[in-house]
Design a protein around this motif. Structure first.
Motif, PDB file in Angstrom:
ATOM      1  N   ARG A  32       0.831  -1.185   0.000  1.00  0.00           N
ATOM      2  CA  ARG A  32       0.000   0.000   0.000  1.00  0.00           C
ATOM      3  C   ARG A  32       0.866   1.235   0.000  1.00  0.00           C
ATOM      4  N   GLY A  33       0.309   2.312  -0.483  1.00  0.00           N
ATOM      5  CA  GLY A  33       1.019   3.575  -0.532  1.00  0.00           C
ATOM      6  C   GLY A  33       0.241   4.570  -1.365  1.00  0.00           C
ATOM      7  N   LYS A  34       0.709   5.777  -1.380  1.00  0.00           N
ATOM      8  CA  LYS A  34       0.069   6.833  -2.154  1.00  0.00           C
ATOM      9  C   LYS A  34       0.348   6.646  -3.639  1.00  0.00           C
ATOM     10  N   ASN A  35      -0.398   7.371  -4.455  1.00  0.00           N
ATOM     11  CA  ASN A  35      -0.185   7.338  -5.899  1.00  0.00           C
ATOM     12  C   ASN A  35       1.251   7.743  -6.228  1.00  0.00           C
ATOM     13  N   GLY A  36       1.870   6.991  -7.106  1.00  0.00           N
ATOM     14  CA  GLY A  36       3.219   7.323  -7.553  1.00  0.00           C
ATOM     15  C   GLY A  36       4.343   6.843  -6.659  1.00  0.00           C
ATOM     16  N   GLU A  37       4.043   6.040  -5.636  1.00  0.00           N
ATOM     17  CA  GLU A  37       5.093   5.575  -4.722  1.00  0.00           C
ATOM     18  C   GLU A  37       5.702   4.234  -5.123  1.00  0.00           C
ATOM     19  N   THR A  40       2.878  -0.460  -8.296  1.00  0.00           N
ATOM     20  CA  THR A  40       2.841  -1.200  -9.549  1.00  0.00           C
ATOM     21  C   THR A  40       4.244  -1.472 -10.066  1.00  0.00           C
ATOM     22  N   THR A  41       5.178  -0.586  -9.767  1.00  0.00           N
ATOM     23  CA  THR A  41       6.556  -0.753 -10.218  1.00  0.00           C
ATOM     24  C   THR A  41       7.167  -2.037  -9.659  1.00  0.00           C
ATOM     25  N   LEU A  42       6.770  -2.436  -8.469  1.00  0.00           N
ATOM     26  CA  LEU A  42       7.254  -3.695  -7.896  1.00  0.00           C
ATOM     27  C   LEU A  42       6.942  -4.861  -8.836  1.00  0.00           C
ATOM     28  N   PHE A  43       5.712  -4.938  -9.307  1.00  0.00           N
ATOM     29  CA  PHE A  43       5.324  -6.031 -10.193  1.00  0.00           C
ATOM     30  C   PHE A  43       5.896  -5.859 -11.592  1.00  0.00           C
ATOM     31  N   SER A  44       6.008  -4.626 -12.032  1.00  0.00           N
ATOM     32  CA  SER A  44       6.612  -4.364 -13.330  1.00  0.00           C
ATOM     33  C   SER A  44       8.084  -4.779 -13.331  1.00  0.00           C
ATOM     34  N   ALA A  45       8.802  -4.504 -12.246  1.00  0.00           N
ATOM     35  CA  ALA A  45      10.210  -4.902 -12.129  1.00  0.00           C
ATOM     36  C   ALA A  45      10.348  -6.423 -12.119  1.00  0.00           C
ATOM     37  N   LEU A  46       9.439  -7.096 -11.451  1.00  0.00           N
ATOM     38  CA  LEU A  46       9.470  -8.563 -11.424  1.00  0.00           C
ATOM     39  C   LEU A  46       9.231  -9.127 -12.829  1.00  0.00           C
ATOM     40  N   ALA A  47       8.277  -8.562 -13.554  1.00  0.00           N
ATOM     41  CA  ALA A  47       8.035  -8.987 -14.932  1.00  0.00           C
ATOM     42  C   ALA A  47       9.243  -8.694 -15.812  1.00  0.00           C
ATOM     43  N   TRP A  48       9.917  -7.567 -15.543  1.00  0.00           N
ATOM     44  CA  TRP A  48      11.112  -7.199 -16.313  1.00  0.00           C
ATOM     45  C   TRP A  48      12.222  -8.234 -16.121  1.00  0.00           C
ATOM     46  N   VAL A  49      12.433  -8.641 -14.884  1.00  0.00           N
ATOM     47  CA  VAL A  49      13.484  -9.616 -14.585  1.00  0.00           C
ATOM     48  C   VAL A  49      13.183 -10.965 -15.253  1.00  0.00           C
ATOM     49  N   LEU A  50      11.931 -11.374 -15.213  1.00  0.00           N
ATOM     50  CA  LEU A  50      11.560 -12.687 -15.742  1.00  0.00           C
ATOM     51  C   LEU A  50      11.440 -12.707 -17.263  1.00  0.00           C
ATOM     52  N   TYR A  51      10.869 -11.636 -17.867  1.00  0.00           N
ATOM     53  CA  TYR A  51      10.504 -11.680 -19.285  1.00  0.00           C
ATOM     54  C   TYR A  51      11.091 -10.555 -20.137  1.00  0.00           C
ATOM     55  N   ARG A  52      11.856  -9.635 -19.539  1.00  0.00           N
ATOM     56  CA  ARG A  52      12.452  -8.477 -20.225  1.00  0.00           C
ATOM     57  C   ARG A  52      11.397  -7.591 -20.874  1.00  0.00           C
TER      58      ARG A  52
END
Length: 65
Positions: A32-37, A40-52
């Motif tokens: 949880r956190g405010k907008n822009g903190e 979603t980047t957490l999950f985007s980074a995980l997808a980046w590591v796994l699938y580029r």
């Protein structure tokens, strides 16, 4: 089975400083956190590591840092 113990993100999307998320603890994890903190980047980074590719469909040189 793949088990993630932690994820460390730095300079990816809205997460500028090194941030560590511990995932190896039992129970339910709330993000949880405010907008822009960087929630979603957490999950985007995980997808980046796994699938580029991030969750916005951006690849390699087009990822915002």
């Amino acid at each position: 089975m793949v088990t993630f113990e932690k994820i460390i993100i730095e300079g990816f999307g809205s997460i500028a400083n090194s941030t560590t998320f511990q995932l190896d603890r039992g129970g339910i994890h709330f993000i949880r956190g405010k907008n822009g903190e960087g929630k979603t980047t957490l999950f985007s980074a995980l997808a980046w590591v796994l699938y580029r590719i991030n969750l916005k469909g951006t690849t390699n040189d087009k990822v915002t840092t």
